[in-house]
Design a protein around this motif. Structure first.
Motif, PDB file in Angstrom:
ATOM      1  N   ALA A 129       0.831  -1.194   0.124  1.00  0.00           N
ATOM      2  CA  ALA A 129       0.007  -0.053  -0.083  1.00  0.00           C
ATOM      3  C   ALA A 129       1.042   1.411   0.010  1.00  0.00           C
ATOM      4  O   ALA A 129       0.752   2.194   0.562  1.00  0.00           O
ATOM      5  CB  ALA A 129      -1.013   0.052   1.270  1.00  0.00           C
ATOM      6  N   ASN A 130       1.997   1.139  -0.803  1.00  0.00           N
ATOM      7  CA  ASN A 130       2.983   2.284  -0.714  1.00  0.00           C
ATOM      8  C   ASN A 130       2.881   3.284  -1.604  1.00  0.00           C
ATOM      9  O   ASN A 130       3.828   4.384  -2.073  1.00  0.00           O
ATOM     10  CB  ASN A 130       4.331   1.577  -0.779  1.00  0.00           C
ATOM     11  N   THR A 131       2.026   3.172  -2.614  1.00  0.00           N
ATOM     12  CA  THR A 131       1.976   3.924  -4.026  1.00  0.00           C
ATOM     13  C   THR A 131       1.322   5.270  -4.004  1.00  0.00           C
ATOM     14  O   THR A 131       1.804   6.462  -4.266  1.00  0.00           O
ATOM     15  CB  THR A 131       1.506   3.237  -5.151  1.00  0.00           C
ATOM     16  N   ASP A 132       0.079   5.498  -3.637  1.00  0.00           N
ATOM     17  CA  ASP A 132      -0.736   6.490  -3.959  1.00  0.00           C
ATOM     18  C   ASP A 132      -1.480   6.951  -2.582  1.00  0.00           C
ATOM     19  O   ASP A 132      -1.848   5.696  -1.887  1.00  0.00           O
ATOM     20  CB  ASP A 132      -1.457   6.519  -5.327  1.00  0.00           C
ATOM     21  N   VAL A 133      -2.331   7.885  -2.552  1.00  0.00           N
ATOM     22  CA  VAL A 133      -3.246   8.307  -1.501  1.00  0.00           C
ATOM     23  C   VAL A 133      -4.511   9.013  -2.219  1.00  0.00           C
ATOM     24  O   VAL A 133      -4.151   9.921  -3.004  1.00  0.00           O
ATOM     25  CB  VAL A 133      -2.625   9.051  -0.403  1.00  0.00           C
ATOM     26  N   ILE A 134      -5.458   8.422  -2.248  1.00  0.00           N
ATOM     27  CA  ILE A 134      -6.716   8.860  -2.880  1.00  0.00           C
ATOM     28  C   ILE A 134      -7.787   9.165  -2.016  1.00  0.00           C
ATOM     29  O   ILE A 134      -8.019   8.404  -1.151  1.00  0.00           O
ATOM     30  CB  ILE A 134      -7.234   7.915  -3.783  1.00  0.00           C
ATOM     31  N   PHE A 135      -8.454  10.544  -1.846  1.00  0.00           N
ATOM     32  CA  PHE A 135      -9.495  10.619  -0.819  1.00  0.00           C
ATOM     33  C   PHE A 135     -10.697  10.401  -1.621  1.00  0.00           C
ATOM     34  O   PHE A 135     -10.852  10.868  -2.845  1.00  0.00           O
ATOM     35  CB  PHE A 135      -9.079  12.346  -0.659  1.00  0.00           C
ATOM     36  N   HIS A 136     -11.328   9.889  -0.955  1.00  0.00           N
ATOM     37  CA  HIS A 136     -12.808   9.651  -1.539  1.00  0.00           C
ATOM     38  C   HIS A 136     -13.806   9.344  -0.247  1.00  0.00           C
ATOM     39  O   HIS A 136     -13.629   8.416   0.578  1.00  0.00           O
ATOM     40  CB  HIS A 136     -12.766   8.273  -2.422  1.00  0.00           C
ATOM     41  N   ARG A 137     -14.830   9.983  -0.113  1.00  0.00           N
ATOM     42  CA  ARG A 137     -16.023   9.841   0.784  1.00  0.00           C
ATOM     43  C   ARG A 137     -15.508   9.815   2.334  1.00  0.00           C
ATOM     44  O   ARG A 137     -15.428   9.003   3.159  1.00  0.00           O
ATOM     45  CB  ARG A 137     -16.766   8.557   0.387  1.00  0.00           C
ATOM     46  N   GLY A 138     -14.570  10.758   2.632  1.00  0.00           N
ATOM     47  CA  GLY A 138     -14.056  10.977   4.033  1.00  0.00           C
ATOM     48  C   GLY A 138     -12.919  10.285   4.488  1.00  0.00           C
ATOM     49  O   GLY A 138     -12.221  10.418   5.623  1.00  0.00           O
ATOM     50  N   ARG A 139     -12.381   9.402   3.565  1.00  0.00           N
ATOM     51  CA  ARG A 139     -11.148   8.529   4.120  1.00  0.00           C
ATOM     52  C   ARG A 139     -10.288   8.698   2.706  1.00  0.00           C
ATOM     53  O   ARG A 139     -10.433   8.946   1.940  1.00  0.00           O
ATOM     54  CB  ARG A 139     -11.243   7.259   4.559  1.00  0.00           C
ATOM     55  N   VAL A 140      -8.933   8.301   3.114  1.00  0.00           N
ATOM     56  CA  VAL A 140      -7.859   8.148   2.183  1.00  0.00           C
ATOM     57  C   VAL A 140      -7.694   6.980   1.981  1.00  0.00           C
ATOM     58  O   VAL A 140      -7.614   6.004   2.868  1.00  0.00           O
ATOM     59  CB  VAL A 140      -6.463   8.850   2.661  1.00  0.00           C
ATOM     60  N   LEU A 141      -7.463   6.609   0.565  1.00  0.00           N
ATOM     61  CA  LEU A 141      -7.003   5.150   0.303  1.00  0.00           C
ATOM     62  C   LEU A 141      -5.774   5.099  -0.025  1.00  0.00           C
ATOM     63  O   LEU A 141      -5.205   5.818  -0.950  1.00  0.00           O
ATOM     64  CB  LEU A 141      -8.090   4.696  -0.815  1.00  0.00           C
ATOM     65  N   ALA A 142      -5.144   4.257   0.631  1.00  0.00           N
ATOM     66  CA  ALA A 142      -3.678   3.916   0.106  1.00  0.00           C
ATOM     67  C   ALA A 142      -3.501   2.630  -0.685  1.00  0.00           C
ATOM     68  O   ALA A 142      -4.139   1.971  -0.309  1.00  0.00           O
ATOM     69  CB  ALA A 142      -2.770   3.780   1.508  1.00  0.00           C
ATOM     70  N   PRO A 465      11.679  10.655   3.639  1.00  0.00           N
ATOM     71  CA  PRO A 465      12.665   9.929   2.455  1.00  0.00           C
ATOM     72  C   PRO A 465      11.910  10.350   1.445  1.00  0.00           C
ATOM     73  O   PRO A 465      10.357  10.419   1.326  1.00  0.00           O
ATOM     74  CB  PRO A 465      12.416   8.295   2.758  1.00  0.00           C
ATOM     75  N   LEU A 466      12.353  10.377   0.078  1.00  0.00           N
ATOM     76  CA  LEU A 466      11.801  10.554  -1.135  1.00  0.00           C
ATOM     77  C   LEU A 466      10.922   9.441  -1.453  1.00  0.00           C
ATOM     78  O   LEU A 466      11.111   8.301  -1.079  1.00  0.00           O
ATOM     79  CB  LEU A 466      12.810  10.736  -2.361  1.00  0.00           C
ATOM     80  N   GLY A 467       9.767   9.715  -1.976  1.00  0.00           N
ATOM     81  CA  GLY A 467       8.800   8.574  -2.053  1.00  0.00           C
ATOM     82  C   GLY A 467       7.883   8.965  -3.395  1.00  0.00           C
ATOM     83  O   GLY A 467       8.334   9.399  -4.479  1.00  0.00           O
ATOM     84  N   PHE A 468       6.654   8.421  -3.172  1.00  0.00           N
ATOM     85  CA  PHE A 468       5.872   8.208  -4.497  1.00  0.00           C
ATOM     86  C   PHE A 468       4.710   9.313  -4.491  1.00  0.00           C
ATOM     87  O   PHE A 468       5.083  10.528  -4.479  1.00  0.00           O
ATOM     88  CB  PHE A 468       5.181   6.917  -4.658  1.00  0.00           C
ATOM     89  N   HIS A 469       3.458   8.977  -4.352  1.00  0.00           N
ATOM     90  CA  HIS A 469       2.403  10.092  -4.953  1.00  0.00           C
ATOM     91  C   HIS A 469       1.934  10.967  -3.623  1.00  0.00           C
ATOM     92  O   HIS A 469       1.985  10.334  -2.481  1.00  0.00           O
ATOM     93  CB  HIS A 469       1.266   9.311  -5.627  1.00  0.00           C
ATOM     94  N   ALA A 470       1.338  12.008  -3.947  1.00  0.00           N
ATOM     95  CA  ALA A 470       0.748  12.891  -2.971  1.00  0.00           C
ATOM     96  C   ALA A 470      -0.660  13.323  -3.485  1.00  0.00           C
ATOM     97  O   ALA A 470      -0.994  13.248  -4.512  1.00  0.00           O
ATOM     98  CB  ALA A 470       1.945  13.962  -2.581  1.00  0.00           C
ATOM     99  N   THR A 471      -1.349  13.899  -2.292  1.00  0.00           N
ATOM    100  CA  THR A 471      -2.628  14.413  -2.691  1.00  0.00           C
ATOM    101  C   THR A 471      -2.796  15.605  -1.688  1.00  0.00           C
ATOM    102  O   THR A 471      -2.164  15.659  -0.556  1.00  0.00           O
ATOM    103  CB  THR A 471      -3.743  13.441  -2.585  1.00  0.00           C
ATOM    104  N   TRP A 472      -3.798  16.264  -2.130  1.00  0.00           N
ATOM    105  CA  TRP A 472      -4.298  17.532  -1.118  1.00  0.00           C
ATOM    106  C   TRP A 472      -5.808  17.312  -0.911  1.00  0.00           C
ATOM    107  O   TRP A 472      -6.583  16.948  -1.770  1.00  0.00           O
ATOM    108  CB  TRP A 472      -4.147  18.740  -1.997  1.00  0.00           C
ATOM    109  N   VAL A 473      -5.898  17.261   0.508  1.00  0.00           N
ATOM    110  CA  VAL A 473      -7.365  17.041   0.762  1.00  0.00           C
ATOM    111  C   VAL A 473      -7.967  18.555   1.630  1.00  0.00           C
ATOM    112  O   VAL A 473      -7.341  19.013   2.272  1.00  0.00           O
ATOM    113  CB  VAL A 473      -7.503  16.279   2.119  1.00  0.00           C
ATOM    114  N   ARG A 474      -8.886  19.247   0.735  1.00  0.00           N
ATOM    115  CA  ARG A 474      -9.414  20.471   1.258  1.00  0.00           C
ATOM    116  C   ARG A 474     -10.047  20.404   2.613  1.00  0.00           C
ATOM    117  O   ARG A 474     -10.668  19.090   2.841  1.00  0.00           O
ATOM    118  CB  ARG A 474     -10.382  21.051   0.232  1.00  0.00           C
ATOM    119  N   SER A 475      -9.924  21.670   3.422  1.00  0.00           N
ATOM    120  CA  SER A 475     -10.663  21.630   4.853  1.00  0.00           C
ATOM    121  C   SER A 475     -12.150  21.187   4.801  1.00  0.00           C
ATOM    122  O   SER A 475     -12.707  20.312   5.437  1.00  0.00           O
ATOM    123  CB  SER A 475     -10.440  22.640   5.586  1.00  0.00           C
TER     124      SER A 475
END
Ligand code: FE2
Length: 479
Positions: A129-142, A465-475
């Motif tokens: 579960a190390n690749t991306d973080v996706i926000f959907h319906r209140g939680r982040v999916l790794a 450490p340098l890594g993979f993907h990022a996301t922004w979740v608005r307040s």
């Protein structure tokens, strides 16, 4: 000074992806008294989250950069203040190894026959579960690049909420980069595997359950990494880079690029059946990441970071081959799929600059966007992001910002400011790690003027450490 190596593998060769700016960290920290250079904008409210590999135990066998256990680093911005936190994703494999006190899995460079378990498709590697973080319906999916179980995380505490089965409707795995249409609340995903069906495509409805899933035909097992959506369609890929079947029979993981085959892009109505997919052919290539896609008259426009030579020549050691394969060498590129004629046109947006890990205003995923914010890939043997590039689709202008010698960033998502009305009415946020000092900070840039440099630098209590993907979740998404 950069700290010494914490984790090594059993190969005996120094692995650059375990050293320096890549070396895993061992502490999970929560910190809210952070030094700020400059001023955090008061209208920057939300959370920046970034996933990446962070091995907890010395690897069994050789370590590949993609093997490390997923760790999410996050900074929560609220009313001009910042809080930092980092946590490992508590996957089933992570919990099993933590209980054992050692590595139980080998990585993708080794024969996996003794691994305890793999993913739902029977791929025998550790789902990190190390690749991306996706926000959907209140939680982040790794997510995991080889297709795994999505793990739900609380976006503020980073607590792992467990394997997320989409309310028991997910039958199978999830690829790394599902797409969310914020206007409809839907999430689009695929999974793939070494045995038929080679590709399955699905839609999660706004209620959080799988509402649509179809099996798609491919000529063989492929390694798609990303997809695109438009207002009415999804776009899936059949690219001529795939696992070498002879090597696979011997228990080895080796990729091959077949220049005799075209790249194929499958355009399917969002809730379409398998027979409704239309394939568009283009020159052979590999694509890790889509920038965005949208509909324009009777065509689909899709911007990507395109790799023209995905299989480097040479037969070095497994470690040197791994380093060559990992090195990103991509260019901003545009496809236009004509839905009336079935023809494809293609060409460079920027033929010169090696840029990757694109981000856009996520509110417009699947709809026309003017700006793309990519990382600049440094001219180095390993993947180092030495700056940011802003592309303007309308004027063709390109603006850059470089972090300076020995300083490397992360994917930098667009963070709309409170009340933002446009795609550059906000900020770009990135972790920046200094290899000489072994320290990290978060930089905040004005998305409309990145060449001005950071508005604020928030110094962090440990190296990221340098890594993979990022996301922004608005307040407002956190409420
Ligand atoms: Fe990716």
């Amino acid at each position: 000074m950069v700290e010494s190596v914490v984790i090594v593998d059993e190969s005996g060769e120094p692995n650059p992806y375990l050293l320096g700016v890549y070396a895993p960290v061992q502490d999970e920290i929560t910190a809210d008294e952070l030094t700020v250079i400059g001023r955090i904008p008061a209208d920057l409210n939300g959370v920046y989250l970034r996933n990446g590999p962070n091995a907890r135990f010395p690897m069994k066998g050789r370590y590949h950069w993609f093997d490390g256990d997923g760790m999410v680093h996050a900074v929560h911005f609220e009313n001009g203040r910042a809080r930092y936190r980092n946590r490992w994703v508590r996957t089933r494999a992570f919990e099993a190894e933590s209980a054992a006190g050692r590595s139980l899995w080998t990585g993708v460079m080794e024969n996996p026959k003794d691994n305890p378990f793999g993913n739902a498709r029977g791929l025998p590697f550790k789902d990190t579960a190390n690749t991306d973080v996706i926000f959907h319906r209140g939680r982040v999916l790794a997510s995991w690049y080889l297709c795994g179980t999505p793990y739900g995380l609380d976006p503020l505490s980073l607590e792992t909420l467990g394997a997320d089965t989409l309310l028991d409707t997910l039958n199978g795995d999830f690829m790394a980069h599902p797409k969310v249409d914020e206007r409809t609340g839907e999430l689009f995903w695929f999974d793939y595997g070494p045995r038929p069906p080679y590709l399955r495509y699905g839609v999660v409805g706004p209620g959080g359950t799988v509402e649509h899933c179809v099996e798609l035909d491919l000529p063989g097992a492929r390694l798609p990494h990303d997809m695109a959506i438009t207002r009415n369609h999804a776009i899936l890929m059949d690219l001529p880079l795939y696992q070498d079947l002879d090597a696979a029979r011997q228990g080895r993981y080796k990729l091959t690029f077949n220049r005799e085959l075209p790249s194929r892009f499958g355009v399917i109505p969002r809730r379409g059946q398998a027979h409704e997919i239309r394939w568009f052919e283009a020159k052979p290539c590999y694509i890790y990441h889509v920038v965005n896609a949208w509909e324009e008259d009777d065509a689909i426009v899709m911007d990507v970071c395109r790799v023209s030579r995905p299989a480097p020549a040479g037969n070095g050691s497994p470690l040197s081959r791994m380093i060559s394969y990992l090195k990103l060498d991509a260019r901003m590129y545009r496809y236009r799929f004509d839905l009336r004629t079935g023809s494809t046109s293609e060409g460079y947006v920027d033929a010169d600059h090696n840029t990757e890990f694109p981000s856009i205003d996520a509110r417009s995923t699947g709809y026309p966007t003017r700006y793309a914010y990519n990382v600049s890939v440094a001219d180095a043997a390993t993947n180092l992001f030495d700056g940011l590039v802003r592309y303007d689709n309308v004027t063709g202008a390109k603006e850059t910002y470089f972090y300076g010698p020995g300083r490397y960033g992360s994917e930098a998502p667009f963070a709309p400011r409170d009340g933002s009305t446009g795609e550059d009415d906000g900020y770009l946020v990135s972790f920046v790690t200094d290899e000489r000092e072994g320290r990290s900070e978060v930089q905040i840039l004005d998305a409309s003027r990145i060449s001005d440099g950071p508005l604020a630098r928030v110094l962090l209590p440990q190296r990221v450490p340098l890594g993979f993907h990022a996301t922004w979740v608005r307040s407002e998404q956190l409420r």
